[in-house]
Design a protein around this motif. Structure first.
Motif, PDB file in Angstrom:
ATOM      1  N   UNK A 106       0.832  -1.223   0.000  1.00 47.67           N
ATOM      2  CA  UNK A 106       0.000   0.000   0.000  1.00 47.67           C
ATOM      3  C   UNK A 106       0.857   1.260   0.000  1.00 47.67           C
ATOM      4  N   UNK A 107       2.154   1.101   0.378  1.00 49.80           N
ATOM      5  CA  UNK A 107       3.019   2.274   0.508  1.00 49.80           C
ATOM      6  C   UNK A 107       3.125   3.053  -0.791  1.00 49.80           C
ATOM      7  N   UNK A 108       3.248   2.341  -1.927  1.00 52.01           N
ATOM      8  CA  UNK A 108       3.371   3.030  -3.213  1.00 52.01           C
ATOM      9  C   UNK A 108       2.105   3.815  -3.519  1.00 52.01           C
ATOM     10  N   UNK A 109       0.948   3.251  -3.214  1.00 48.91           N
ATOM     11  CA  UNK A 109      -0.313   3.954  -3.443  1.00 48.91           C
ATOM     12  C   UNK A 109      -0.397   5.212  -2.570  1.00 48.91           C
ATOM     13  N   UNK A 110       0.039   5.079  -1.341  1.00 43.88           N
ATOM     14  CA  UNK A 110       0.019   6.241  -0.435  1.00 43.88           C
ATOM     15  C   UNK A 110       0.921   7.344  -0.975  1.00 43.88           C
ATOM     16  N   UNK A 111       2.129   6.978  -1.416  1.00 50.41           N
ATOM     17  CA  UNK A 111       3.052   7.980  -1.965  1.00 50.41           C
ATOM     18  C   UNK A 111       2.453   8.659  -3.185  1.00 50.41           C
ATOM     19  N   UNK A 112       1.732   7.893  -4.018  1.00 47.66           N
ATOM     20  CA  UNK A 112       1.093   8.481  -5.197  1.00 47.66           C
ATOM     21  C   UNK A 112       0.035   9.505  -4.794  1.00 47.66           C
ATOM     22  N   UNK A 128      -6.297  18.363   3.130  1.00 50.83           N
ATOM     23  CA  UNK A 128      -7.579  17.676   3.326  1.00 50.83           C
ATOM     24  C   UNK A 128      -8.593  18.101   2.269  1.00 50.83           C
ATOM     25  N   UNK A 129      -8.620  19.384   1.945  1.00 53.16           N
ATOM     26  CA  UNK A 129      -9.532  19.854   0.893  1.00 53.16           C
ATOM     27  C   UNK A 129      -9.215  19.175  -0.427  1.00 53.16           C
ATOM     28  N   UNK A 130      -7.933  19.022  -0.732  1.00 51.61           N
ATOM     29  CA  UNK A 130      -7.540  18.363  -1.976  1.00 51.61           C
ATOM     30  C   UNK A 130      -7.976  16.895  -1.982  1.00 51.61           C
ATOM     31  N   UNK A 131      -7.827  16.232  -0.853  1.00 54.39           N
ATOM     32  CA  UNK A 131      -8.249  14.833  -0.775  1.00 54.39           C
ATOM     33  C   UNK A 131      -9.760  14.694  -0.949  1.00 54.39           C
ATOM     34  N   UNK A 132     -10.516  15.637  -0.378  1.00 52.34           N
ATOM     35  CA  UNK A 132     -11.979  15.566  -0.530  1.00 52.34           C
ATOM     36  C   UNK A 132     -12.394  15.741  -1.988  1.00 52.34           C
ATOM     37  N   UNK A 133     -11.672  16.588  -2.712  1.00 48.02           N
ATOM     38  CA  UNK A 133     -12.023  16.821  -4.119  1.00 48.02           C
ATOM     39  C   UNK A 133     -11.631  15.656  -5.012  1.00 48.02           C
ATOM     40  N   UNK A 134     -10.665  14.841  -4.572  1.00 45.86           N
ATOM     41  CA  UNK A 134     -10.173  13.747  -5.404  1.00 45.86           C
ATOM     42  C   UNK A 134     -11.121  12.565  -5.418  1.00 45.86           C
ATOM     43  N   UNK A 135     -10.946  11.735  -6.435  1.00 44.05           N
ATOM     44  CA  UNK A 135     -11.783  10.528  -6.582  1.00 44.05           C
ATOM     45  C   UNK A 135     -11.002   9.331  -6.042  1.00 44.05           C
ATOM     46  N   UNK A 136     -10.965   9.190  -4.716  1.00 44.72           N
ATOM     47  CA  UNK A 136     -10.180   8.136  -4.090  1.00 44.72           C
ATOM     48  C   UNK A 136     -11.121   7.316  -3.206  1.00 44.72           C
ATOM     49  N   UNK A 137     -11.324   6.066  -3.569  1.00 44.55           N
ATOM     50  CA  UNK A 137     -12.359   5.276  -2.918  1.00 44.55           C
ATOM     51  C   UNK A 137     -11.832   4.369  -1.821  1.00 44.55           C
ATOM     52  N   UNK A 153      -4.117   6.622   5.369  1.00 41.97           N
ATOM     53  CA  UNK A 153      -2.658   6.519   5.426  1.00 41.97           C
ATOM     54  C   UNK A 153      -2.004   7.747   4.789  1.00 41.97           C
ATOM     55  N   UNK A 154      -2.619   8.274   3.718  1.00 40.99           N
ATOM     56  CA  UNK A 154      -2.080   9.473   3.065  1.00 40.99           C
ATOM     57  C   UNK A 154      -2.182  10.682   3.988  1.00 40.99           C
ATOM     58  N   UNK A 155      -3.304  10.797   4.703  1.00 40.07           N
ATOM     59  CA  UNK A 155      -3.464  11.905   5.654  1.00 40.07           C
ATOM     60  C   UNK A 155      -2.371  11.831   6.718  1.00 40.07           C
ATOM     61  N   UNK A 156      -2.142  10.639   7.236  1.00 38.96           N
ATOM     62  CA  UNK A 156      -1.104  10.478   8.262  1.00 38.96           C
ATOM     63  C   UNK A 156       0.274  10.819   7.706  1.00 38.96           C
ATOM     64  N   UNK A 157       0.543  10.379   6.468  1.00 38.38           N
ATOM     65  CA  UNK A 157       1.846  10.645   5.856  1.00 38.38           C
ATOM     66  C   UNK A 157       2.032  12.140   5.594  1.00 38.38           C
ATOM     67  N   UNK A 158       1.004  12.805   5.072  1.00 36.25           N
ATOM     68  CA  UNK A 158       1.072  14.248   4.825  1.00 36.25           C
ATOM     69  C   UNK A 158       1.355  15.003   6.116  1.00 36.25           C
ATOM     70  N   UNK A 159       0.652  14.639   7.157  1.00 31.67           N
ATOM     71  CA  UNK A 159       0.833  15.319   8.437  1.00 31.67           C
ATOM     72  C   UNK A 159       2.228  15.084   9.004  1.00 31.67           C
ATOM     73  N   UNK A 160       2.691  13.847   8.938  1.00 28.50           N
ATOM     74  CA  UNK A 160       3.995  13.509   9.519  1.00 28.50           C
ATOM     75  C   UNK A 160       5.127  14.181   8.744  1.00 28.50           C
TER      76      UNK A 160
END
Length: 407
Positions: free
Chosen positions: A1-7, A111-120, A127-134
């Motif tokens: 899943x790490x590669x997907x999170x980085x993407x 977070x606004x960008x993630x809400x606008x994206x089509x990520x199901x 995991x992306x939220x956690x990575x962005x924050x960290x």
């Protein structure tokens, strides 16, 4: 899943990068609203914007390209802004607060960008939220650690260089209310009840620190020559010197000598002579405002007197309020569409000529019918004829021109 999170993280970074100019304005405006120490003069304001922009670019690059945090250094603009913060004796706590506020606002944008994206896949999103924050937090920690050292080093250096005791006393006189005349006399070492004329000298071109010192000292000597006596001087920052001539009568100053002999990379702005403590403060405030006009203009004259630029200085004091008022008065005449600038200038000259088509045509080197046509065009763009609001229109036309010189 790490590669997907980085993407996902990289996609969010690219989304923010596409909006960086407007987001930089949003963030710097928020800093000014929330932190009183961020309400600077124009020169330091521009450095604050550059610092903010550089940090945002650094965070975006970190996220988009998975750059190791250990390779992150303090951006040069951010380092210089921290030095200016120290030179102006502004608190380190205020500077660090801006970084934490910026971290919070960047997280909101992500977070606004993630809400606008089509990520199901909710797991990937979380995991992306956690990575962005960290990663953002680690960037801030890394830069803040470097900034603390830069600020403290500059504070110690500045204390030995600038005459810290005199600088502190002058700032007390400028900022303390209420303050008696006798207390001001003791702090300044001169009778505040007399007359004062302030000057702001600054280095306008790119130079190194040693050159800045020499240029400011040369400017201060020239002020001495122009007045026949030495001014009271203090370094406001590494590229700016404040000076006052004081005496029992309004200080005389040979402005033409200043214009003729001012070093090429130095500019000086002069306040008007004024009496008393309010005059000591007010003349400096005028000089600071005159400097702001010069720095927002195409031309950079060596000497600028406040009385020569008083209208633009006062008009541009509250820029956003002024923009809204100009838009109301001029309507579509405030547009940047091709040709509208010529219509604005023609109407300005027509009004300055007392409403004479003939005089305006002569001043603009146009045919009288052309002036007539453009005045009618201006009225059409405004949506109403010139009437009792002529004075407002004249002021709005001047303001529109001034606002278009601002960066």
């Amino acid at each position: 899943m790490s590669a997907h999170v980085d993407d996902v993280v990289a996609t969010v970074a690219r989304d923010i990068d596409a909006r960086l100019p407007e987001l930089t304005v949003e963030l710097t405006d928020w800093f000014v609203e929330m932190i009183p120490e961020f309400r600077h003069d124009e020169a330091v304001r521009q450095l604050m914007v550059a610092s903010t922009s550089a940090n945002l670019v650094g965070i975006v690059d970190l996220l988009a390209h998975a750059i190791p945090v250990e390779q992150i250094a303090v951006p040069p603009a951010a380092a210089e802004y921290a030095r200016r913060f120290a030179q102006h004796e502004l608190s380190l706590e205020a500077l660090l607060r801006a970084y934490r506020l910026g971290e919070h606002r960047f997280g909101q944008w992500a977070l606004d960008s993630l809400r606008r994206g089509d990520r199901r896949d909710p797991d990937v999103v979380l995991a992306a939220v956690a990575s962005l924050s960290e990663r953002t937090n680690r960037y801030i920690d890394q830069v803040v650690e470097g900034l603390i050292d830069i600020y403290e080093t500059e504070r110690r250096r500045w204390s030995t260089r600038s005459g810290a005791g005199l600088a502190a006393r002058i700032r007390m006189v400028l900022d303390t209310d209420p303050l008696s005349d006798s207390a001001a006399d003791e702090l300044l070492g001169l009778p505040v009840r007399g007359w004062h004329r302030a000057a702001v000298l600054w280095v306008s071109g790119p130079t190194d620190a040693a050159d800045d010192d020499g240029l400011l000292q040369a400017g201060a000597r020239l002020l001495h020559d122009a007045a026949g006596r030495p001014p009271l001087t203090v370094l406001a920052d590494s590229r700016t010197l404040w000076a006052w001539h004081s005496g029992p009568t309004a200080p005389a100053l040979d402005v033409e000598l200043l214009r003729a002999r001012m070093p090429g990379d130095v500019c000086v702005a002069l306040g008007a002579p004024a009496a008393g403590l309010s005059g000591f403060r007010g003349s400096l405030a005028e000089a600071v405002r005159a400097r702001a006009v010069v720095e927002n203009s195409v031309l950079t004259p060596p000497v600028t007197e406040f009385d020569d630029v008083a209208i633009p200085a006062l008009l541009t004091e509250r820029t956003e309020d002024l923009r809204r008022w100009v838009a109301r008065v001029l309507s579509d005449l405030d547009s940047d569409e091709p040709g509208v600038d010529q219509v604005r200038e023609t109407l300005r000259v027509f009004l300055a000529s007392g409403g004479s088509y003939t005089q305006a045509a002569g001043r603009l080197h146009l045919h009288k019918n052309t002036v007539h046509y453009r005045v009618r065009k201006a009225e059409d763009l405004r949506g109403r004829p010139l009437g009792d609001d002529r004075l407002q229109v004249e002021v709005a036309l001047l303001a529109a021109s001034l606002l278009r010189t601002r960066p």
